[in-house]
Write a protein that holds these residues in place. Structure first.
Motif, mmCIF file in Angstrom:
data_model
loop_
_atom_site.group_PDB
_atom_site.id
_atom_site.type_symbol
_atom_site.label_atom_id
_atom_site.label_comp_id
_atom_site.label_asym_id
_atom_site.label_seq_id
_atom_site.Cartn_x
_atom_site.Cartn_y
_atom_site.Cartn_z
ATOM 1 N N ARG A 191 4.478 -6.675 3.691
ATOM 2 C CA ARG A 191 5.719 -6.410 4.428
ATOM 3 C C ARG A 191 5.463 -6.633 5.914
ATOM 4 N NH1 ARG A 191 3.301 -1.447 3.678
ATOM 5 N NH2 ARG A 191 3.421 0.029 5.418
ATOM 6 N N ASP A 230 5.756 -5.847 9.886
ATOM 7 C CA ASP A 230 5.958 -4.796 10.867
ATOM 8 C C ASP A 230 7.042 -5.295 11.819
ATOM 9 O OD1 ASP A 230 5.880 -3.186 13.180
ATOM 10 O OD2 ASP A 230 3.773 -2.686 12.854
ATOM 11 N N LEU A 269 1.502 -6.313 6.659
ATOM 12 C CA LEU A 269 0.790 -5.158 6.119
ATOM 13 C C LEU A 269 0.659 -5.352 4.611
ATOM 14 C CD1 LEU A 269 2.566 -2.317 8.132
ATOM 15 C CD2 LEU A 269 0.209 -3.136 8.457
ATOM 16 N N THR A 294 -0.773 -4.148 0.871
ATOM 17 C CA THR A 294 -1.176 -2.988 0.087
ATOM 18 C C THR A 294 -1.280 -3.389 -1.375
ATOM 19 O OG1 THR A 294 -0.041 -1.471 1.596
ATOM 20 C CG2 THR A 294 -0.580 -0.629 -0.589
ATOM 21 N N GLY A 347 -9.132 -1.271 6.369
ATOM 22 C CA GLY A 347 -8.378 -0.958 5.167
ATOM 23 C C GLY A 347 -8.680 -1.868 3.992
ATOM 24 N N ASP A 397 -5.486 -1.246 1.699
ATOM 25 C CA ASP A 397 -4.756 -0.048 2.099
ATOM 26 C C ASP A 397 -4.099 -0.295 3.449
ATOM 27 O OD1 ASP A 397 -3.771 2.488 2.440
ATOM 28 O OD2 ASP A 397 -5.716 3.425 2.808
ATOM 29 N N ASP A 398 -2.853 -0.815 3.405
ATOM 30 C CA ASP A 398 -2.133 -1.168 4.627
ATOM 31 C C ASP A 398 -3.004 -2.022 5.560
ATOM 32 O OD1 ASP A 398 0.341 -0.232 4.093
ATOM 33 O OD2 ASP A 398 0.195 1.594 5.295
ATOM 34 N N ARG A 402 -3.733 -4.614 8.021
ATOM 35 C CA ARG A 402 -2.883 -5.257 9.040
ATOM 36 C C ARG A 402 -3.432 -6.645 9.361
ATOM 37 N NH1 ARG A 402 0.979 -3.727 12.749
ATOM 38 N NH2 ARG A 402 0.841 -1.571 11.959
#
Length: 387
Positions: free
Chosen positions: A141, A143, A150, A152, A194, A216-217, A219
């Protein structure tokens, strides 16, 4: 499509066979036992131009295609020292970046993939999404403030993450117009915050380890996206078709290696004053294994030719058939080789027993033979889908 190999391909095959013969099965077995990657062979293959033979010349490659890269992998496999990361780094990731990457991504990655100084892993399979890539749940997704991505999700059975500089991860983004999710490809650096990995303990003894990944998220900058986020499956299968072709090359090389060991043994092993290879019960199954491997190679060459010619649809069918045929031929060749040697086929001295497990991989990955039969039955033969 030429049925007989060109002189250039024959020369490439001979040259790679010579390199493979310099290292051989003993070298690969030793590196596995030491828990390290066969970097000496990888580096020498890179220096000779074999790793990037399929990549564009303007970015340091050889200007060839999957046809040439499959020869490299097959001949190294026949010598007993295949490099699995050839399937992943130059074949899948290099091809996708060369076809769909930005100019900056091409300049950043392709020369390094070609000269072996950098490698890239590929993450697509998930715990609940193996053959059914439409069920991938790793999501990306934007930001809204920074424009970053991001990511996940989770991936499993990702080869060589520990030695790769980055992983090309298949995620899904939401189409603002329809709300549906589409597959997209992202370059994730190995040290991204992450981005976690856990080794998967395998019975398979290979130089390349398998990993589970957790994102995990994570970036990523906007330019981590490879290609157009609206292209979807087109970009994904630009990497999956070469993967199937290269898996076929891997299997054919392995089958040839096992068969050569069995043939040499059958010539020398004497029982009742005659070499066992003089008995049809030994000779005929070995001859059949050779025929099956040769037929699989023809389909692999057809698939590579179609892919390199830009026929993605035709290559998809042929690549699946090649992978199926090669997997079956490899398993049968390895089994018959072990059987030919009898008890010796299970000793470390002859090095065939470890191939029993490795050969099974060619039936399972990157897509099972059952899913290939599903593909052929409804895509080629027009039969109703069963799923």
């Amino acid at each position: 499509m030429p049925v007989i190999e060109t002189e250039e391909h024959k020369a490439l095959r001979e040259a790679v066979a010579a390199l493979g013969g310099k290292y051989g099965r003993d070298y690969l077995t030793r590196t596995v036992a030491e828990g390290r990657h066969p970097h000496e062979l990888w580096s020498e293959a890179a220096g000779l131009g074999y790793l990037g033979v399929n990549l564009p010349e303007e970015y340091g490659g050889g200007g060839g295609g999957i046809a040439e890269l499959s020869i490299v992998l097959e001949e190294l496999g026949a010598a007993g020292c295949p490099l699995l990361m050839l399937v992943v780094s130059p074949a899948i990731c290099g091809t996708v970046i060369a076809r769909f990457g930005t100019e900056e991504q091409k300049r950043d990655w392709l020369p390094a993939l070609a000269d072996g100084t950098r490698t890239m892993a590929f993450g697509i399979t998930e715990p609940d999404a193996g053959s059914n890539s439409h069920r991938i749940t790793t999501t990306a997704r934007r930001d809204p403030d920074s424009g970053d991505w991001l990511l996940t999700g989770r991936k499993v059975f990702v080869s060589g993450v520990d030695i790769a500089d980055a992983t090309l991860v298949v995620g899904r983004t939401q189409d603002a117009r329809t709300g549906s999710l589409k597959p997209c490809l992202f370059i994730v650096p190995r040290d991204a915050e992450g981005f976690h990995r856990r080794p998967i303990e395998m019975e398979l003894h290979a130089a390349e380890k398998q990993f589970e990944l957790v994102l995990d998220d994570v970036r990523l900058p906007a330019d981590a996206l490879v290609g157009d986020q609206d292209a979807g499956l087109l970009q994904l299968f630009a990497g999956l078709n070469p993967e199937r072709i290269m898996t076929a090359a891997f299997a054919i090389g392995m089958g040839r290696h096992a068969l050569a060991k069995a043939v040499a043994y059958a010539r020398e092993r004497t029982v009742w004053k005659a070499p066992i290879g003089s008995h049809q019960a030994i000779a005929h199954p070995l001859a059949q294994a050779h025929i099956d491997l040769e037929l699989a190679r023809l389909m692999m060459q057809k698939a590579a030719h179609l892919y390199d010619a830009g026929d993605d649809t035709g290559a998809g069918e042929a690549a699946n058939m090649a992978k199926y045929a090669a997997g079956e031929a490899c398993v049968k060749a390895v089994d018959q080789a072990v059987h030919t040697l009898g008890g010796n086929g299970l000793t470390r001295e002859f090095g065939l027993a470890s191939l029993i497990t490795a050969a099974r991989v060619s039936r399972i990955a990157p897509v099972s033979r059952e899913m290939i039969l599903n593909y052929v039955s409804h895509q080629t033969l027009g039969l109703p889908k069963s799923y």
